[in-house]
Design an enzyme around this catalytic site. Structure first.
Site, PDB file in Angstrom:
ATOM      1  CB  CYS A 116      11.045  27.332 -28.068  1.00  0.00           C
ATOM      2  SG  CYS A 116      12.965  27.615 -28.477  1.00  0.00           S
ATOM      3  CG  HIS A 258       9.638  24.094 -26.835  1.00  0.00           C
ATOM      4  ND1 HIS A 258      10.271  23.713 -27.946  1.00  0.00           N
ATOM      5  CD2 HIS A 258      10.568  24.848 -26.219  1.00  0.00           C
ATOM      6  CE1 HIS A 258      11.575  24.035 -28.043  1.00  0.00           C
ATOM      7  NE2 HIS A 258      11.960  24.697 -26.989  1.00  0.00           N
ATOM      8  CG  ASN A 288      15.121  23.403 -27.732  1.00  0.00           C
ATOM      9  OD1 ASN A 288      14.579  23.558 -28.541  1.00  0.00           O
ATOM     10  ND2 ASN A 288      15.139  24.282 -26.637  1.00  0.00           N
TER      11      ASN A 288
HETATM   12  N1  COA Z   1      28.383  18.962 -19.084  1.00  0.00           N
HETATM   13  C1  COA Z   1      28.878  18.704 -17.831  1.00  0.00           C
HETATM   14  N2  COA Z   1      28.583  19.541 -17.055  1.00  0.00           N
HETATM   15  C2  COA Z   1      27.970  21.028 -17.357  1.00  0.00           C
HETATM   16  C3  COA Z   1      27.558  21.200 -18.592  1.00  0.00           C
HETATM   17  C4  COA Z   1      27.706  19.948 -19.618  1.00  0.00           C
HETATM   18  N3  COA Z   1      26.966  20.065 -20.725  1.00  0.00           N
HETATM   19  N4  COA Z   1      27.065  22.158 -18.794  1.00  0.00           N
HETATM   20  C5  COA Z   1      26.882  22.824 -17.460  1.00  0.00           C
HETATM   21  N5  COA Z   1      27.773  21.983 -16.658  1.00  0.00           N
HETATM   22  C6  COA Z   1      28.382  22.302 -15.295  1.00  0.00           C
HETATM   23  C7  COA Z   1      28.231  23.540 -14.960  1.00  0.00           C
HETATM   24  O1  COA Z   1      29.389  24.198 -15.352  1.00  0.00           O
HETATM   25  C8  COA Z   1      28.179  23.486 -13.348  1.00  0.00           C
HETATM   26  O2  COA Z   1      29.266  23.254 -12.974  1.00  0.00           O
HETATM   27  P1  COA Z   1      29.941  23.698 -11.387  1.00  0.00           P
HETATM   28  O3  COA Z   1      28.694  23.454 -10.453  1.00  0.00           O
HETATM   29  O4  COA Z   1      31.211  23.324 -11.320  1.00  0.00           O
HETATM   30  O5  COA Z   1      29.921  25.166 -11.699  1.00  0.00           O
HETATM   31  C9  COA Z   1      27.340  22.240 -13.374  1.00  0.00           C
HETATM   32  O6  COA Z   1      27.213  21.669 -14.564  1.00  0.00           O
HETATM   33  C10 COA Z   1      25.957  22.655 -12.798  1.00  0.00           C
HETATM   34  O7  COA Z   1      25.559  23.701 -13.957  1.00  0.00           O
HETATM   35  P2  COA Z   1      24.161  24.590 -13.894  1.00  0.00           P
HETATM   36  O8  COA Z   1      24.081  25.496 -14.986  1.00  0.00           O
HETATM   37  O9  COA Z   1      23.717  24.870 -12.401  1.00  0.00           O
HETATM   38  O10 COA Z   1      23.161  23.211 -14.237  1.00  0.00           O
HETATM   39  P3  COA Z   1      21.642  22.900 -14.117  1.00  0.00           P
HETATM   40  O11 COA Z   1      21.239  22.107 -13.062  1.00  0.00           O
HETATM   41  O12 COA Z   1      20.980  24.430 -14.051  1.00  0.00           O
HETATM   42  O13 COA Z   1      21.236  22.331 -15.664  1.00  0.00           O
HETATM   43  C11 COA Z   1      20.295  23.182 -17.862  1.00  0.00           C
HETATM   44  C12 COA Z   1      21.628  23.310 -16.791  1.00  0.00           C
HETATM   45  C13 COA Z   1      20.840  23.930 -18.808  1.00  0.00           C
HETATM   46  C14 COA Z   1      20.487  21.844 -18.242  1.00  0.00           C
HETATM   47  C15 COA Z   1      19.069  23.936 -17.166  1.00  0.00           C
HETATM   48  O14 COA Z   1      19.579  24.905 -16.531  1.00  0.00           O
HETATM   49  C16 COA Z   1      18.058  23.821 -17.989  1.00  0.00           C
HETATM   50  O15 COA Z   1      17.480  22.660 -18.681  1.00  0.00           O
HETATM   51  N6  COA Z   1      17.572  25.270 -18.239  1.00  0.00           N
HETATM   52  C17 COA Z   1      16.460  25.446 -19.255  1.00  0.00           C
HETATM   53  C18 COA Z   1      17.147  25.333 -20.867  1.00  0.00           C
HETATM   54  C19 COA Z   1      16.205  25.294 -21.837  1.00  0.00           C
HETATM   55  O16 COA Z   1      15.480  24.576 -21.894  1.00  0.00           O
HETATM   56  N7  COA Z   1      16.363  26.351 -22.707  1.00  0.00           N
HETATM   57  C20 COA Z   1      15.678  26.238 -23.897  1.00  0.00           C
HETATM   58  C21 COA Z   1      14.271  27.041 -23.703  1.00  0.00           C
HETATM   59  S1  COA Z   1      13.442  27.006 -25.173  1.00  0.00           S
END
Ligand code: COA
Length: 333
Positions: A116, A258, A288
């Site tokens: 990215c 990004h 993304n």
């Molecule tokens: N829909 C519903 N629930 C979801 C889900 C979805 N698509 N994806 C994950 N969950 C759940 C998880 O299972 C977890 O449940 P639990 O508490 O029962 O275990 C809960 O939601 C929280 O998950 P978590 O991973 O802690 O969420 P988060 O607040 O960290 O958000 C992202 C997840 C991916 C949105 C966040 O971590 C993020 O944006 N990270 C950066 C990713 C990124 O930008 N990557 C590319 C970079 S180039």
């Protein structure tokens, strides 16, 4: 083609996305998720997805044609084509296929993989060839079809990504260098936080000669780690690039990050004390799109008249590698 070293200007921009759309509600029929969860955690509403018949090289070429048209040059004027992608049609790269599709007979073409961050790395690389006087017209394309590498059963990643391409034309611009400053970093020790790794099984060819044969896996991501990395490193790298440009955040007209996650963009803007009105975003419509996201967003902003010639843009890419970088530039000649 050869000349003395000059500055660089970005004189054309274009983008292309597949027509197919998948909304958050559509996604919730595929995995256990909801429009509400995706929107509040990421800011994404829908994504464009490439059909099986669409080649990455075709998508990239479509974006490139629009950029060439805006710059007012033809494919035969292009000296170099840099394709930033992690999802080439061919393991050997797709830049040459784009060269052929465009009919850019004189251009040398190669792929550049920095996930990215690929577009920012591509822009900086293009400027080096121009500054040294080696090339005058360079096409930088950021294009990715990550839908082919997402595990569509993994709700924590499949909701994030979309497909697209964006391209810019960088041209020699005499003493007026519009790339005002840049800064780039890598940290391979964090590679496992976001990867599409190769899984090879050992195969013995003859006694004491073994090789690996296998396939690439789908995207694996530690969302929390990537999030923490982005909000810590992106403000820092932008500040360093601004310092190199002899500018401060007050000079920035537009923050162009990004397009990974709205919460990341909001946090970065807040840490830099940049008003939300100066943050360019179109993540909601595309998700993304990896190396494509920055030029795809800039293309919309330029064509709608929001970004005007001479304005200062602070762009930053970050992602797998891990890699991160920022480029400070003025739009136009
Ligand atoms: N829909 C519903 N629930 C979801 C889900 C979805 N698509 N994806 C994950 N969950 C759940 C998880 O299972 C977890 O449940 P639990 O508490 O029962 O275990 C809960 O939601 C929280 O998950 P978590 O991973 O802690 O969420 P988060 O607040 O960290 O958000 C992202 C997840 C991916 C949105 C966040 O971590 C993020 O944006 N990270 C950066 C990713 C990124 O930008 N990557 C590319 C970079 S180039």
């Amino acid at each position: 083609m050869k000349g003395s070293g000059t500055g660089t200007a970005i004189t054309g921009i274009g983008s292309a996305v597949p027509e197919q759309l998948l909304s958050n509600d559509d996604l919730s029929t595929i995995v256990d998720t909801s429009d509400e969860w995706i929107k509040t955690r990421t800011g994404i509403s829908q994504r464009h997805l490439a059909p099986p018949s669409l080649l990455l090289s075709q998508l990239g070429a479509n974006a490139a044609l629009r950029a060439l048209d805006m710059a007012g040059i033809t494919a035969s004027d292009v000296d170099l084509i840099l394709l930033a992608t992690s999802t080439a049609d061919d393991m050997f790269g797709s830049a040459c296929q784009i060269q052929a599709l465009l009919g850019a007979d004189h251009a040398v073409a190669f792929d550049l993989t920095a996930a990215c961050s690929g577009f920012v790395v591509g822009l900086v690389t293009a400027a080096q060839f121009i500054r040294t006087g080696v090339y005058r017209n360079v096409l930088v394309i950021g294009a990715d079809i990550l839908s082919r590498w997402v595990d569509w059963n993994d709700r924590s990643t499949c909701v994030l990504f979309g497909d697209g391409a964006g391209a810019i034309v960088c041209q020699a611009n005499g003493e007026n260098d519009r790339l005002l400053g840049f800064e780039m970093h890598s940290d391979g020790s964090l590679a496992q936080a976001l990867s599409i790794s190769y899984n090879g099984q050992s195969q013995t060819l003859q006694e004491e000669v073994a090789i690996a044969q296998g396939n690439y896996e789908s995207i694996k991501m530690n969302g929390k780690e990537v999030y923490r990395f982005a909000v810590a490193k992106v403000p820092e790298v932008i500040e360093k690039a601004l310092y190199r440009a002899d500018l401060t955040v007050q000079d920035v007209d537009w923050l162009l990050l990004h397009q990974a996650n709205q919460r990341i963009m909001d946090t970065v803007a807040e840490r830099l004390a940049i008003d939300n009105a100066k943050v360019l975003t179109n993540l909601s419509k595309y998700g993304n799109t990896s190396a494509a996201s920055i030029p795809l967003c800039l293309d919309e902003a330029v064509r709608s008249g929001r970004v005007r010639p001479g304005q200062i843009i602070a762009a930053s890419g970050f992602g797998a590698g891990l890699t991160w970088g920022a480029a400070i530039f003025k739009w136009g000649k």
